[in-house]
Each structure stands twice: as C-alpha cells, then as structure tokens.
Design a protein around this motif. Structure first.
Motif, PDB file in Angstrom:
ATOM      1  N   ASP A 196       0.832  -1.212   0.000  1.00 52.92           N
ATOM      2  CA  ASP A 196       0.000   0.000   0.000  1.00 52.92           C
ATOM      3  C   ASP A 196       0.863   1.257   0.000  1.00 52.92           C
ATOM      4  O   ASP A 196       0.585   2.221  -0.723  1.00 52.92           O
ATOM      5  CB  ASP A 196      -0.934  -0.001   1.207  1.00 52.92           C
ATOM      6  CG  ASP A 196      -1.985  -1.110   1.129  1.00 52.92           C
ATOM      7  OD1 ASP A 196      -2.236  -1.597   0.013  1.00 52.92           O
ATOM      8  OD2 ASP A 196      -2.530  -1.486   2.176  1.00 52.92           O
ATOM      9  N   ALA A 197       1.918   1.251   0.814  1.00 52.47           N
ATOM     10  CA  ALA A 197       2.812   2.422   0.873  1.00 52.47           C
ATOM     11  C   ALA A 197       3.528   2.615  -0.458  1.00 52.47           C
ATOM     12  O   ALA A 197       3.684   3.747  -0.942  1.00 52.47           O
ATOM     13  CB  ALA A 197       3.823   2.248   2.005  1.00 52.47           C
ATOM     14  N   SER A 198       3.981   1.509  -1.066  1.00 54.39           N
ATOM     15  CA  SER A 198       4.664   1.591  -2.356  1.00 54.39           C
ATOM     16  C   SER A 198       3.718   2.117  -3.433  1.00 54.39           C
ATOM     17  O   SER A 198       4.103   2.936  -4.268  1.00 54.39           O
ATOM     18  CB  SER A 198       5.195   0.211  -2.757  1.00 54.39           C
ATOM     19  OG  SER A 198       5.735   0.232  -4.056  1.00 54.39           O
ATOM     20  N   ARG A 199       2.461   1.650  -3.421  1.00 57.07           N
ATOM     21  CA  ARG A 199       1.502   2.111  -4.417  1.00 57.07           C
ATOM     22  C   ARG A 199       1.258   3.608  -4.298  1.00 57.07           C
ATOM     23  O   ARG A 199       1.216   4.337  -5.308  1.00 57.07           O
ATOM     24  CB  ARG A 199       0.184   1.361  -4.261  1.00 57.07           C
ATOM     25  CG  ARG A 199      -0.883   1.807  -5.277  1.00 57.07           C
ATOM     26  CD  ARG A 199      -2.245   1.229  -4.961  1.00 57.07           C
ATOM     27  NE  ARG A 199      -2.288  -0.203  -5.180  1.00 57.07           N
ATOM     28  CZ  ARG A 199      -2.632  -1.095  -4.265  1.00 57.07           C
ATOM     29  NH1 ARG A 199      -2.932  -0.689  -3.038  1.00 57.07           N
ATOM     30  NH2 ARG A 199      -2.672  -2.373  -4.548  1.00 57.07           N
ATOM     31  N   ARG A 200       1.104   4.082  -3.068  1.00 57.36           N
ATOM     32  CA  ARG A 200       0.873   5.518  -2.876  1.00 57.36           C
ATOM     33  C   ARG A 200       2.079   6.339  -3.340  1.00 57.36           C
ATOM     34  O   ARG A 200       1.926   7.399  -3.959  1.00 57.36           O
ATOM     35  CB  ARG A 200       0.572   5.807  -1.403  1.00 57.36           C
ATOM     36  CG  ARG A 200      -0.793   5.318  -0.952  1.00 57.36           C
ATOM     37  CD  ARG A 200      -1.176   5.905   0.397  1.00 57.36           C
ATOM     38  NE  ARG A 200      -0.272   5.461   1.443  1.00 57.36           N
ATOM     39  CZ  ARG A 200      -0.470   4.367   2.177  1.00 57.36           C
ATOM     40  NH1 ARG A 200      -1.526   3.595   1.951  1.00 57.36           N
ATOM     41  NH2 ARG A 200       0.389   4.021   3.113  1.00 57.36           N
TER      42      ARG A 200
END
Length: 406
Positions: free
Chosen positions: A76-80
C-alpha cells in the motif's frame, strides 16, 4: 424414552454422568495410592512433543500472518508513493510512458509476492495445523479410556479379593474389564503410531515453508531490483536533459553578450560591472606588475612604435611592437601581444570571462579601448581555439595573476 437435548436421551445422559463419577473416584483412589494407575513414560513423552509441536506450529502460523500483513502494508505504501510520482511527472518530461509502465509493474510485483506467500506458505501451514485438534481430542479420549480401564481392573480385582464371591458379578466385571481394555488399547496403539510420525513430519513442513518463502523473496527482490534500476535510469536521463537545456540557455546568453561587445566596443547591458581581483580564498600566485613596471613596458612599446617600416602595414607594426616587447614571442600570430600559460584553474563568473584550466595557453590581445581594461585583468583567446578556428570571437578577459608568461 424422553429426550433431554439434541440427539441425547435421558438414559445416555445418565450413563455419561456415571462414567464421569466413576473416573473421578478412580483418580482420587489413584492419588491416595489405593488403586493402581497405568503409566506409560514413552507415550507421555510423545504427548509432550505433540504439545510442543502444536505450540510451535501455531506461533509460526501467527507470525507468518503478521508478515503477510506487513507485506500488504508495504504494498500500500509503495503504491501511494508510485502514484504520487506518476502524478507529479509532467507529460513532456523524459520517459513519461516508461514511468507509467514502471508504476503498473511495481504494483503487479507486490500483488504476486503477497499471493505467492499466501498460496504456498500460509495455506500449507494451515493444512498442517488442521490435523492437531483431532489428534488432541483423541489423546484426551485415550486418557479417559485409560481411567476407565484402571477402574474396571480395580473393580474386578476387588470382587476377586472379597470374602463373599459373587460369580455373576465377577463374570460381569471381567467382561467390563475386557471391553475397557480393548477400547483403551486400540486408541493407544493408533496414537503411538501417529504421534512419532507427526513429530518427524514437522521438519519437512518447516523446510517447505521457509524454502518457499525464501524463493519468493529472492524472486521478488530480484525483479524489484530491475524495476529500481529502470527508475534510476529514467531519473538520470531526466536530470541530464535538464542540465543540457540549462547549459544551452547559458551558452546562448553568453554568445549574445560576446557579439554585442565586439560590435559596439563599449559598455552595454551585457558588460559586467567593474570586477574585483581574484577571490581571497585563491591567493595570487605572483604579484601584479607595479605601475612603474607597466609604465616601463608601455614606454618600450612607444619607442619601438616610433620607428615604423614603410614597407609594412599597421598590423605588421603591431606585431613588431609585440616582438620587441616580448623577445622570444616573435613567432606569435599577428595581432597578439604575448602568450601566457594558466597556472591555476579559473571558473568564469561572467559571460565575457575566459574559463581557464591549469596548463591552458592563452594568446593575449590589446584592449581596443584602454579605459575598458580593469587593473589586474588581461584580454585574450585560447591558443587551441585560434589554431582550430583562426578567429578571436571566443576572446575573453581573465585575471593576470592566474597565469604566467611563456
């Protein structure tokens, strides 16, 4: 017969209650030492191993789930972060399409990594632990049947030792003992076969779990490393383009100023203000000639200029003046006073200044208007440029004390 619950009759309930009571009485007698208790040290060790194995497997399952949760959080952090970069990346920048593809590939890589760990490691661990509740229930049942067997054995022994022997009761007690012994031994034998095998299987389960996890991690990080390298390449090329554009703008501005100065020979918007000497952090390598030395040099030029050769033009006269002033510089191209060599690097700060690298040879020119010359500064063109182009369009000023006459 009256029903007391789902599938349980009053008679069945009474039998179960009686069994619990009998077992409780037997356990009390065993603790008091009034009844023999069946003990099996080897089986007790198997049970201890089983309990340890179940606890370790449950902890591994819990920690594996926590790891998967962390992977999802990182995803999720990488996607954001990738979405943020894609939103900020302007359409006319280098590699816009590659950047969008990189964002999608990164997201897919995280999804595959999470799914592979779930399918190959977590589900395998869930299947492994699913057999423990049934075995645990059978161990508990075996313990109950062992108490029943001890109770039946104790009851049969009591009847045999009694003063008044009732053969019918003795026969019934013997039959009950045989039945209890059979049930107990069937359960006992099954568990004695299964528990050691289950204990040995834990090694294979741990190997498969962590080998699979390590393999997925290796592939994920290898593929992610490639994507990271691609991202780094895009960023590098973007910076190179920005720098080239910046350098091109600066070069165009410098060229315009040089043309304006050469055409007007006077101060303009491109002309820099009066320059200070070289920076204090760069002490002059030698002293700037004193006013007396400059006057002596100028006088020598004037004396030589007073005896012109009628067969030469003004350019030849200037060359002869330079030759008289410099002795060994008689082989200089026409129009140049003398030659110097840079003994320090000099970074130009204005468009009309000459960039110097230590060892550069510079051909010195006279200022068209002596009033434009700042104290301690010379005008010239690099010898390498003159040799290649035979023009002085790239002339510029430079600090005299960064050079040495040759």
């Amino acid at each position: 017969m009256a029903e007391t619950g789902k599938g349980v009759t009053a008679g069945k309930l009474a039998i179960n209650v009686q069994k619990r009571l009998t077992r409780a009485q037997e356990k009390v007698l065993q603790k008091l030492g009034k009844a023999d208790e069946t003990r099996d040290a080897a089986f007790e060790e198997m049970v201890a191993n089983f309990n340890k194995q179940m606890a370790e497997g449950t902890k591994l399952q819990r920690d594996l789930k926590a790891y998967l949760t962390a992977v999802k959080t990182m995803h999720d952090a990488s996607r954001r972060l990738q979405d943020c970069l894609a939103d900020m990346y302007e359409p006319d920048w280098f590699g816009k399409e590659e950047m969008d593809t990189l964002t999608e590939d990164t997201d897919t890589l995280w999804l595959d990594y999470h799914q592979n760990i779930t399918d190959k490691s977590l589900i395998s661990m869930d299947t492994y632990l699913a057999q423990f509740p049934d075995i645990k229930a059978r161990i508990a049942k075996r313990d109950r049947k062992m108490v029943d067997f001890d109770s039946a054995r104790h009851h049969f022994s009591s009847l045999q030792k009694g003063k008044k022997k009732d053969e019918a009761k003795i026969a019934k007690a013997e039959e009950d003992l045989g039945r209890a012994q059979k049930i107990f031994e069937e359960l006992n034998v099954e568990l004695q076969d299964e528990l050691p095998s289950l204990w040995d299987n834990r090694v294979g389960v741990y190997v498969n779990t962590f080998q699979g996890l390590a393999g997925h991690q290796e592939k994920f990080h290898r593929d992610m490393s490639k994507l990271s390298q691609n991202l780094n390449d895009i960023m590098t090329k973007l910076e190179e383009q920005r720098q080239l554009k910046k350098d091109g703008t600066a070069a165009a501005k410098t060229g315009d100023c040089a043309k304006s100065e050469e055409a007007n020979h006077s101060e303009s918007a491109c002309s820099p203000p009066k320059r200070p000497g070289p920076p204090p952090s760069r002490p002059p390598p030698r002293l700037t000639p004193s006013p007396d030395q400059r006057q002596q040099h100028a006088g020598l030029l004037e004396d030589e200029a007073s005896v012109p050769d009628a067969n030469t033009d003004s350019t030849t006269t200037t060359t002869q003046q330079s030759a008289v002033a410099n002795g060994s510089d008689g082989d200089l191209p026409p129009g140049f006073a003398y030659k110097v060599k840079a003994i320090h690097d000099y970074a130009a700060t204005d468009g009309d200044e000459l960039e110097l690298k230590m060892g550069d040879a510079v051909l010195v020119l006279a200022f068209d208007n002596p009033d434009e010359q700042d104290d301690g500064w010379l005008l010239g063109v690099k010898e390498s440029h003159w040799v290649q182009n035979k023009d002085i369009s790239a002339k510029g000023v430079f600090p005299e004390n960064f050079t040495q006459r040759v």
